[in-house]
Design a protein around this motif. Structure first.
Motif, PDB file in Angstrom:
ATOM      1  N   LEU A 138     -32.654 -72.678 -18.014  1.00  0.00           N
ATOM      2  CA  LEU A 138     -34.062 -72.258 -18.059  1.00  0.00           C
ATOM      3  C   LEU A 138     -34.968 -73.475 -18.207  1.00  0.00           C
ATOM      4  N   LYS A 139     -36.218 -73.304 -17.749  1.00  0.00           N
ATOM      5  CA  LYS A 139     -37.196 -74.389 -17.837  1.00  0.00           C
ATOM      6  C   LYS A 139     -37.487 -74.705 -19.297  1.00  0.00           C
ATOM      7  N   MET A 140     -37.549 -75.994 -19.601  1.00  0.00           N
ATOM      8  CA  MET A 140     -37.810 -76.398 -20.962  1.00  0.00           C
ATOM      9  C   MET A 140     -39.236 -76.069 -21.375  1.00  0.00           C
ATOM     10  N   SER A 141     -40.179 -76.094 -20.382  1.00  0.00           N
ATOM     11  CA  SER A 141     -41.588 -75.848 -20.690  1.00  0.00           C
ATOM     12  C   SER A 141     -41.854 -74.390 -21.044  1.00  0.00           C
ATOM     13  N   ASN A 142     -41.193 -73.485 -20.360  1.00  0.00           N
ATOM     14  CA  ASN A 142     -41.383 -72.052 -20.627  1.00  0.00           C
ATOM     15  C   ASN A 142     -40.111 -71.303 -20.246  1.00  0.00           C
ATOM     16  N   PRO A 143     -39.135 -71.237 -21.120  1.00  0.00           N
ATOM     17  CA  PRO A 143     -37.861 -70.583 -20.796  1.00  0.00           C
ATOM     18  C   PRO A 143     -37.997 -69.078 -20.594  1.00  0.00           C
ATOM     19  N   TYR A 144     -39.121 -68.490 -21.075  1.00  0.00           N
ATOM     20  CA  TYR A 144     -39.230 -67.028 -20.986  1.00  0.00           C
ATOM     21  C   TYR A 144     -39.684 -66.534 -19.623  1.00  0.00           C
ATOM     22  N   LEU A 145     -40.113 -67.464 -18.760  1.00  0.00           N
ATOM     23  CA  LEU A 145     -40.537 -67.045 -17.425  1.00  0.00           C
ATOM     24  C   LEU A 145     -39.387 -66.372 -16.665  1.00  0.00           C
ATOM     25  N   HIS A 146     -38.168 -66.769 -17.000  1.00  0.00           N
ATOM     26  CA  HIS A 146     -36.988 -66.189 -16.338  1.00  0.00           C
ATOM     27  C   HIS A 146     -36.932 -64.672 -16.533  1.00  0.00           C
ATOM     28  N   TYR A 147     -37.392 -64.183 -17.677  1.00  0.00           N
ATOM     29  CA  TYR A 147     -37.334 -62.758 -17.977  1.00  0.00           C
ATOM     30  C   TYR A 147     -38.592 -62.010 -17.538  1.00  0.00           C
ATOM     31  N   GLN A 148     -39.639 -62.811 -17.082  1.00  0.00           N
ATOM     32  CA  GLN A 148     -40.874 -62.205 -16.602  1.00  0.00           C
ATOM     33  C   GLN A 148     -40.912 -62.106 -15.079  1.00  0.00           C
ATOM     34  N   ASP A 149     -40.069 -62.905 -14.449  1.00  0.00           N
ATOM     35  CA  ASP A 149     -40.034 -62.924 -12.989  1.00  0.00           C
ATOM     36  C   ASP A 149     -39.361 -61.655 -12.467  1.00  0.00           C
ATOM     37  N   ARG A 150     -40.120 -60.856 -11.699  1.00  0.00           N
ATOM     38  CA  ARG A 150     -39.594 -59.587 -11.202  1.00  0.00           C
ATOM     39  C   ARG A 150     -38.464 -59.771 -10.189  1.00  0.00           C
ATOM     40  N   SER A 151     -38.395 -60.953  -9.615  1.00  0.00           N
ATOM     41  CA  SER A 151     -37.301 -61.201  -8.652  1.00  0.00           C
ATOM     42  C   SER A 151     -36.010 -61.634  -9.338  1.00  0.00           C
ATOM     43  N   SER A 152     -36.092 -61.880 -10.632  1.00  0.00           N
ATOM     44  CA  SER A 152     -34.907 -62.309 -11.373  1.00  0.00           C
ATOM     45  C   SER A 152     -34.022 -61.103 -11.706  1.00  0.00           C
ATOM     46  N   GLN A 153     -32.695 -61.327 -11.651  1.00  0.00           N
ATOM     47  CA  GLN A 153     -31.759 -60.254 -11.993  1.00  0.00           C
ATOM     48  C   GLN A 153     -31.780 -59.917 -13.481  1.00  0.00           C
ATOM     49  N   CYS A 154     -32.386 -60.824 -14.290  1.00  0.00           N
ATOM     50  CA  CYS A 154     -32.481 -60.597 -15.736  1.00  0.00           C
ATOM     51  C   CYS A 154     -33.901 -60.196 -16.156  1.00  0.00           C
ATOM     52  N   TYR A 155     -34.682 -59.722 -15.191  1.00  0.00           N
ATOM     53  CA  TYR A 155     -36.065 -59.332 -15.488  1.00  0.00           C
ATOM     54  C   TYR A 155     -36.100 -58.300 -16.609  1.00  0.00           C
ATOM     55  N   ASP A 156     -36.979 -58.594 -17.602  1.00  0.00           N
ATOM     56  CA  ASP A 156     -37.229 -57.698 -18.716  1.00  0.00           C
ATOM     57  C   ASP A 156     -35.978 -57.447 -19.571  1.00  0.00           C
ATOM     58  N   GLN A 157     -35.058 -58.445 -19.589  1.00  0.00           N
ATOM     59  CA  GLN A 157     -33.835 -58.290 -20.384  1.00  0.00           C
ATOM     60  C   GLN A 157     -33.704 -59.407 -21.411  1.00  0.00           C
ATOM     61  N   LEU A 158     -34.871 -59.814 -21.974  1.00  0.00           N
ATOM     62  CA  LEU A 158     -34.834 -60.833 -23.006  1.00  0.00           C
ATOM     63  C   LEU A 158     -34.038 -60.357 -24.204  1.00  0.00           C
ATOM     64  N   PHE A 159     -34.233 -59.084 -24.584  1.00  0.00           N
ATOM     65  CA  PHE A 159     -33.508 -58.519 -25.709  1.00  0.00           C
ATOM     66  C   PHE A 159     -32.478 -57.511 -25.211  1.00  0.00           C
ATOM     67  N   PRO A 160     -31.303 -57.516 -25.810  1.00  0.00           N
ATOM     68  CA  PRO A 160     -30.325 -56.457 -25.480  1.00  0.00           C
ATOM     69  C   PRO A 160     -30.873 -55.101 -25.914  1.00  0.00           C
ATOM     70  N   GLU A 161     -30.476 -54.049 -25.230  1.00  0.00           N
ATOM     71  CA  GLU A 161     -30.981 -52.719 -25.547  1.00  0.00           C
ATOM     72  C   GLU A 161     -30.627 -52.313 -26.966  1.00  0.00           C
ATOM     73  N   GLU A 162     -29.410 -52.652 -27.404  1.00  0.00           N
ATOM     74  CA  GLU A 162     -28.998 -52.248 -28.738  1.00  0.00           C
ATOM     75  C   GLU A 162     -29.748 -53.007 -29.826  1.00  0.00           C
ATOM     76  N   TYR A 163     -30.428 -54.129 -29.433  1.00  0.00           N
ATOM     77  CA  TYR A 163     -31.141 -54.927 -30.415  1.00  0.00           C
ATOM     78  C   TYR A 163     -32.513 -54.335 -30.747  1.00  0.00           C
ATOM     79  N   LEU A 164     -33.082 -53.625 -29.777  1.00  0.00           N
ATOM     80  CA  LEU A 164     -34.411 -53.066 -29.967  1.00  0.00           C
ATOM     81  C   LEU A 164     -34.368 -51.901 -30.938  1.00  0.00           C
ATOM     82  N   ASP A 165     -35.243 -51.895 -31.909  1.00  0.00           N
ATOM     83  CA  ASP A 165     -35.308 -50.832 -32.894  1.00  0.00           C
ATOM     84  C   ASP A 165     -36.224 -49.744 -32.377  1.00  0.00           C
ATOM     85  N   ASP A 166     -35.713 -48.501 -32.404  1.00  0.00           N
ATOM     86  CA  ASP A 166     -36.526 -47.397 -31.910  1.00  0.00           C
ATOM     87  C   ASP A 166     -37.823 -47.257 -32.691  1.00  0.00           C
ATOM     88  N   ALA A 167     -37.822 -47.676 -33.964  1.00  0.00           N
ATOM     89  CA  ALA A 167     -39.024 -47.534 -34.790  1.00  0.00           C
ATOM     90  C   ALA A 167     -40.078 -48.571 -34.432  1.00  0.00           C
TER      91      ALA A 167
END
Length: 514
Positions: free
Chosen positions: A474-503
């Motif tokens: 990942l880019k050192m300047s902004n590593p989170y762009l990888h999870y924001q890019d809609r063309s990425s296979q990891c789009y919107d997968q910064l957190f695992p599903e089991e990690y997110l708290d329903d509350a």
């Protein structure tokens, strides 16, 4: 017409009627020969033997009660052999001299047949008689002996040459009131068989016994020969002859091959003995050649669907070429040796000689190259020291150990040492856990374990950012762009599903925009 002319004309006529394999002339001065009479049997026809039962259920010859010991259904019986020789006074004054042999009739029954042949001669006095004798032996014997559809061979199964004879003189007829003499040569007149079944010697070759015009004065006719040394083998001989005749009939008739759908002569077909399915030799040969060339020596099975019968070596040798049979034989030997626990091969690639392991099954000494090796690790023999693990074999040994039963585990521990096996198992289990729960940094290949948190990872060694899911740097300047890019296979997968708290619900991408 004088006797010689009558004899010659009779022989010429019989030779035109019968095949040489059943009517054979063995001499012309005087004329002598033999006829092989195969008795015509009704259908069905059975051969039975019985045994007496005592009070305790044991066999007893004196018991009045009896039970059937074996019940054979046959279509053919071994032939009755008629050996004949023409005297100079035949047919004007004397009947032919003859001998009569059989292995499924008692001497009393064969004696009755000899007397009947004499009676037939008397009825047709001064006329040639051989054709009438042949007709009687083939078609009328069973009726004459009052045998309908069942032949009882109980008495014959108890017969033996040594117990039957009591004297050595050929002329003696005092044999326990029943049998002829003790000279086994008379019992063995028919000791050579054409195809194992057709028997006889030349008339001039008989030892101590010759065809005779007279049957002697004893209760057993001197011309009656029981061609049986031991009654215990009678049933086996009857079964063998039955199989022989069925095969003869099969080979001389047309058969339909279910592979090529063509009619072939039986002699051009091969029968699988265990199932009796048959196919033409050409079809079987093509199939066998393919299987042997590919090394599938255990696939030489019957071509009939769902039949598991296997071809034996004799059948394979008959069908394929000698070169291909040598390959089959070599492969068969090799596979057989491989399945024997006390057989091993020399581990040297240029040797590979089969050898026998020692009694403990641990040491092998090659008789060809003299290399002494450990049967477990295939290295030079190291005595009681544990085997060293070969490179690349650890995982294989670990899998075998984990899937083995207690006996095999003990054997492996004995081979490699208990401590070494324990260490191997621990290392492999550790490697398996690491492989399942860690990944390598894509920049420096350091092993990284992820215990919690997001999928953006930071290498502890080189400080690179990479994605845990796809292992992309990942880019050192902004590593989170990888999870924001809609063309990425990891789009919107910064957190695992089991990690997110329903509350703690957030909209996708909301955390990244904070």
């Amino acid at each position: 017409m004088d006797n010689i002319e009558a004899q010659t004309e009779e022989i010429i006529a019989l030779q035109s009627i019968f095949e040489e394999k059943e009517f054979l002339i063995e001499g012309m001065n005087p004329i002598c020969g033999r006829y092989i009479a195969e008795v015509l049997l009704p259908n069905p026809f059975y051969v039975v033997s019985k045994r007496g039962l005592g009070t305790n259920g044991a066999e007893s010859e004196n018991s009045k009660e009896s039970t059937v010991d074996e019940h054979l259904q046959l279509e053919h019986l071994p032939p009755i052999n008629l050996f004949f020789e023409f005297p100079s006074t035949y047919p004007s004054d004397t009947c032919p001299a003859f001998l009569l042999s059989c292995n499924w009739l008692t001497l009393d029954q064969i004696t009755l047949l000899c007397k009947q042949l004499e009676n037939l001669w008397v009825e047709s006095f001064n006329e040639v008689i051989l054709f009438r004798w042949i007709q009687f032996l083939k078609e009328e014997v069973l009726g004459f002996l009052n045998i309908t559809d069942t032949l009882d061979v109980t008495e014959l199964t108890k017969y033996s040459v040594r117990s039957a004879f009591t004297c050595q003189s050929v002329s003696c007829n005092k044999t326990n009131g029943k049998n002829m003499c003790s000279d086994e040569s008379k019992m063995n007149v028919n000791n050579q068989m054409d195809g194992d079944y057709v028997v006889g010697k030349k008339c001039s070759g008989f030892q101590n016994i010759q065809p005779s015009v007279h049957g002697g004065s004893g209760s057993i006719d001197n011309r009656a020969i029981l061609d049986l040394h031991d009654g215990k083998v009678l049933k086996a001989r009857l079964k063998d002859f039955e199989a022989f005749k069925k095969m003869e009939v099969f080979q001389n008739s047309w058969q339909f091959c279910n592979i090529c759908f063509a009619d072939k002569k039986g002699s051009d077909c091969t029968v699988f003995k265990s199932c009796n399915h048959f196919f033409c030799n050409e079809c079987i040969k093509s199939y066998f050649e393919v299987q042997i060339k590919e090394g599938n020596i255990y696939s030489l099975n019957c071509l009939e669907g769902k039949c598991s019968s296997q071809a034996d070596g004799t059948m394979v040798k008959k069908i394929v070429s000698s070169e291909l049979f040598e390959r089959y034989d070599s492969l068969l030997l090799s596979r057989t040796l491989e399945n024997m626990s006390d057989i091993a091969y020399c581990p040297r690639q240029k040797c590979q000689c089969p050898l026998l392991l020692d009694t403990c099954g641990r040491m092998g000494a090659c008789p060809a190259c003299k290399f002494v090796f450990c049967s477990f690790c295939k290295m030079a023999y190291h005595g009681v020291a544990p085997c060293n693990f070969k490179s690349g074999q650890k995982r294989q040994i670990f899998d075998e150990y984990m899937n083995a039963d207690a006996a095999r585990k003990a054997e492996l521990e004995k081979s490699y040492g208990r401590k070494a096996m324990k260490s191997l198992v621990e290392d492999c289990l550790s490697d398996s856990w690491i492989s399942s729960n860690s990944k390598n940094c894509p920049h420096c290949q350091s092993v990284i374990e992820k215990t919690e948190g997001c999928n953006k990872m930071t290498c502890f060694r080189c400080g690179s950012y990479f994605c845990w899911l796809c292992l992309k740097l990942l880019k050192m300047s902004n590593p989170y762009l990888h999870y924001q890019d809609r063309s990425s296979q990891c789009y919107d997968q910064l957190f695992p599903e089991e990690y997110l708290d329903d509350a703690f619900e957030i909209e996708p991408g909301e955390f990244l925009n904070l």
